[in-house]
Design a protein around this motif. Structure first.
Motif, PDB file in Angstrom:
ATOM      1  N   ALA A 344      47.098  39.418  40.939  1.00 43.38           N
ATOM      2  CA  ALA A 344      46.567  40.737  40.608  1.00 43.38           C
ATOM      3  C   ALA A 344      47.080  41.777  41.598  1.00 43.38           C
ATOM      4  N   VAL A 345      47.118  41.417  42.878  1.00 39.34           N
ATOM      5  CA  VAL A 345      47.657  42.323  43.889  1.00 39.34           C
ATOM      6  C   VAL A 345      49.111  42.651  43.575  1.00 39.34           C
ATOM      7  N   TYR A 346      49.885  41.655  43.212  1.00 37.71           N
ATOM      8  CA  TYR A 346      51.298  41.866  42.913  1.00 37.71           C
ATOM      9  C   TYR A 346      51.497  42.713  41.661  1.00 37.71           C
ATOM     10  N   ARG A 347      50.490  42.749  40.768  1.00 38.25           N
ATOM     11  CA  ARG A 347      50.567  43.612  39.591  1.00 38.25           C
ATOM     12  C   ARG A 347      50.181  45.050  39.923  1.00 38.25           C
ATOM     13  N   GLY A 348      49.777  45.299  41.158  1.00 41.95           N
ATOM     14  CA  GLY A 348      49.345  46.625  41.562  1.00 41.95           C
ATOM     15  C   GLY A 348      47.867  46.881  41.366  1.00 41.95           C
ATOM     16  N   VAL A 349      47.091  45.828  41.149  1.00 39.38           N
ATOM     17  CA  VAL A 349      45.650  45.963  40.966  1.00 39.38           C
ATOM     18  C   VAL A 349      44.964  46.116  42.318  1.00 39.38           C
ATOM     19  N   ASP A 350      43.976  46.974  42.382  1.00 44.08           N
ATOM     20  CA  ASP A 350      43.167  47.162  43.592  1.00 44.08           C
ATOM     21  C   ASP A 350      42.159  46.015  43.680  1.00 44.08           C
ATOM     22  N   VAL A 351      42.410  45.049  44.549  1.00 37.84           N
ATOM     23  CA  VAL A 351      41.555  43.874  44.679  1.00 37.84           C
ATOM     24  C   VAL A 351      40.757  43.987  45.975  1.00 37.84           C
ATOM     25  N   ARG A 352      39.443  44.038  45.853  1.00 35.78           N
ATOM     26  CA  ARG A 352      38.543  44.113  47.010  1.00 35.78           C
ATOM     27  C   ARG A 352      37.446  43.065  46.850  1.00 35.78           C
ATOM     28  N   ILE A 353      37.082  42.445  47.951  1.00 37.61           N
ATOM     29  CA  ILE A 353      36.035  41.429  47.923  1.00 37.61           C
ATOM     30  C   ILE A 353      35.078  41.687  49.082  1.00 37.61           C
ATOM     31  N   LEU A 354      33.802  41.738  48.766  1.00 32.39           N
ATOM     32  CA  LEU A 354      32.751  41.964  49.759  1.00 32.39           C
ATOM     33  C   LEU A 354      32.053  40.649  50.056  1.00 32.39           C
ATOM     34  N   ILE A 355      31.991  40.285  51.337  1.00 31.98           N
ATOM     35  CA  ILE A 355      31.359  39.047  51.783  1.00 31.98           C
ATOM     36  C   ILE A 355      30.383  39.355  52.911  1.00 31.98           C
ATOM     37  N   PRO A 356      29.525  38.406  53.289  1.00 29.05           N
ATOM     38  CA  PRO A 356      28.540  38.678  54.347  1.00 29.05           C
ATOM     39  C   PRO A 356      29.182  38.769  55.729  1.00 29.05           C
ATOM     40  N   SER A 357      28.475  39.421  56.621  1.00 32.30           N
ATOM     41  CA  SER A 357      28.881  39.462  58.028  1.00 32.30           C
ATOM     42  C   SER A 357      28.066  38.492  58.866  1.00 32.30           C
ATOM     43  N   ARG A 358      27.075  37.862  58.257  1.00 29.37           N
ATOM     44  CA  ARG A 358      26.250  36.878  58.959  1.00 29.37           C
ATOM     45  C   ARG A 358      26.039  35.676  58.048  1.00 29.37           C
ATOM     46  N   PRO A 359      25.922  34.494  58.615  1.00 25.58           N
ATOM     47  CA  PRO A 359      25.862  33.278  57.795  1.00 25.58           C
ATOM     48  C   PRO A 359      24.444  32.883  57.399  1.00 25.58           C
TER      49      PRO A 359
END
Length: 473
Positions: A344-359
């Motif tokens: 998807a990145v190589y197709r020019g898609v804006d790929v964002r992923i939100l993950i935790p900062s604490r476990p």
């Protein structure tokens, strides 16, 4: 004498390890998982044999057969007892075709339905207020399913709401996972049963299976009178209201559906209920049209012939032309999903992923950290949410598609758990999700590739060791 006994015991353990390794080769769902189990069971059975009893067993009784025969058996029974149509109701709404997502429907034998009204519920307070209001208005039946129910403030509020329903002759069916809700006391369940609430634990074998920790029912579903349904990431416990440090505030998302898609949400609950009880829960056809949104209910699990959850994410990501924004508490993708994100990145898609900062689970957090680093090297933008723990499972695709449900980006959701999500095609609803996610990303720190490089060498080694546990994370 003692030495002889130790030698015999060691030999017996190794023999048991070899037998378990043979079982792992034949039954583990991925080659990587099979290799990991075989290596441990053959070389160090003293360490791995007992964990394999809990985590490695892959047979779960008749559920596979039931699931795969559902068209011939369950729907035949359902058709025989189809409730009569009422004014404004279409028992069999015509499906909507969307070529981007039709492969998902073909894979799961489900469809997209138009005419739905959607509501976004951000965090636990808003979501549970809406759910309790719907339960209070119930006239015929309430179907409830949670992975986790706690006997705490929120759990007891749920109990009392269901008891109030039953007291006014509303039929109530409650399904909870026996492992996810392992701490739920018998007194909680007995109180519900005494109040005429039909409450059952979900298990993947009809007989007691004390060693079965995998194949859990991770779904969160509420259906009221066949008219409105809820699905998302929230369970019934105070931590989901952000009342339990150190993970508070708790960031989560649920959604409400009114319209034809509620029938499919109800059907998924009915399949699980039918497995547990051998009976069909109550049902009524949904309203024909409540809005303009198109919704597909996507239910996946280890009983599917295909790796349905992983393939769902892969197809949804491949459909993106502009953007893919994802929030997930656990980022441990398999090769198919990780490959789809990179392409998807190589197709020019804006790929964002939100993950935790604490476990909340240390090993998963460490594996997520390593995958996040590798994702940044591929051009995927990774963000760590700072205010508290992010537990929501949301995906935004382009300007019109939003996904809300129970699916994580990890092996448990891909292959080991029964999951459910709602894929919604509706520009206004997607706009609400976009605004919500923009606010989340604004409260997050972006992951830099140098973050990993700055870690001490032994910490880097620990992250790689944690990733070795991918098959059971």
């Amino acid at each position: 004498m003692i030495a002889t006994f130790i030698a015999i015991a060691a030999l017996a353990l190794h023999a048991a390890g070899v037998l378990a390794a043979m079982h792992a080769v034949m039954n583990t769902r991925t080659a990587q998982g099979a290799f990991a189990w075989v290596l441990g069971l053959v070389l160090v059975p003293y360490v791995t044999l007992i964990p394999y009893l809990f985590l490695g067993a892959s047979h779960f009784g008749g559920y596979v057969d039931l699931h795969r025969q559902r068209q011939a058996r369950f729907f035949m029974l359902h058709a025989e007892a189809e409730p009569p149509a009422r004014p404004g109701v279409a028992p069999h709404p015509q499906p909507v075709h969307d070529e981007r997502y039709s492969p998902i429907g073909h894979m799961l034998k489900t469809a997209m339905h138009g005419g739905n009204n959607l509501s976004l519920h951000i965090n636990g307070d808003a979501a549970f207020e809406a759910m309790f209001a719907a339960i209070e208005r119930a006239e015929h039946y309430v179907l409830v399913q949670f992975f986790i129910i706690h006997d705490d403030g929120l759990g007891r509020r749920l109990r009392d709401a269901l008891l109030a329903c039953a007291a006014r002759d509303v039929q109530v069916c409650l399904l909870y996972d026996s492992i996810g809700s392992h701490a739920l006391p018998d007194s909680y369940v007995e109180t519900l049963r005494a109040g005429r609430v039909d409450v059952r634990p979900f298990a993947t074998r009809r007989f007691r299976n004390r060693f079965q920790l995998n194949f859990r029912n991770h779904r969160k579903v509420l259906v009221v009178d066949g008219e409105r349904g809820f699905v998302g990431g929230l369970n019934a416990g105070d931590e989901y209201l952000g009342l339990k440090p150190p993970l508070a505030p708790w960031r989560d998302t649920h959604m409400q559906i009114e319209g034809p898609a509620v029938a499919d949400l109800q059907r998924v609950f009915a399949e699980d209920w039918y497995w547990v009880t051998g009976e069909r829960p109550p049902s009524m056809p949904p309203p024909e049209r409540c809005g303009r949104a198109t919704t597909m209910i996507v239910a996946t699990g280890p009983a599917d012939r295909q790796e349905s959850c992983s393939l769902f994410f892969t197809q949804a990501i491949q459909a993106a032309k502009k953007r893919v924004w994802i929030t997930t508490p656990y980022f441990v993708p398999d090769q198919a999903v990780f490959g789809a994100l990179r392409m998807a990145v190589y197709r020019g898609v804006d790929v964002r992923i939100l993950i935790p900062s604490r476990p909340d689970h240390r090993t998963v957090f460490m594996a997520t950290t390593l995958y996040a680093h590798e994702a940044t090297l591929a051009g995927i933008r990774m963000f760590r949410y700072q205010p508290g723990f992010v537990h929501q499972k949301v995906m935004l695709i382009d300007d019109d598609t939003a996904v809300v449900g129970s699916m994580n980006l990890d092996n448990r959701s891909f292959r080991l758990n029964f999951e459910i999500t709602a894929l919604n095609v509706d520009a206004p609803f997607a706009g609400e999700v976009e605004a919500m996610l923009k606010d989340d990303f604004a409260q997050a720190d972006e992951v830099n590739p140098n973050d990993y490089r700055r870690l001490p060498y032994l910490r880097q080694v620990a992250l790689h060791v944690a990733r070795l546990f991918d098959p059971v994370l």
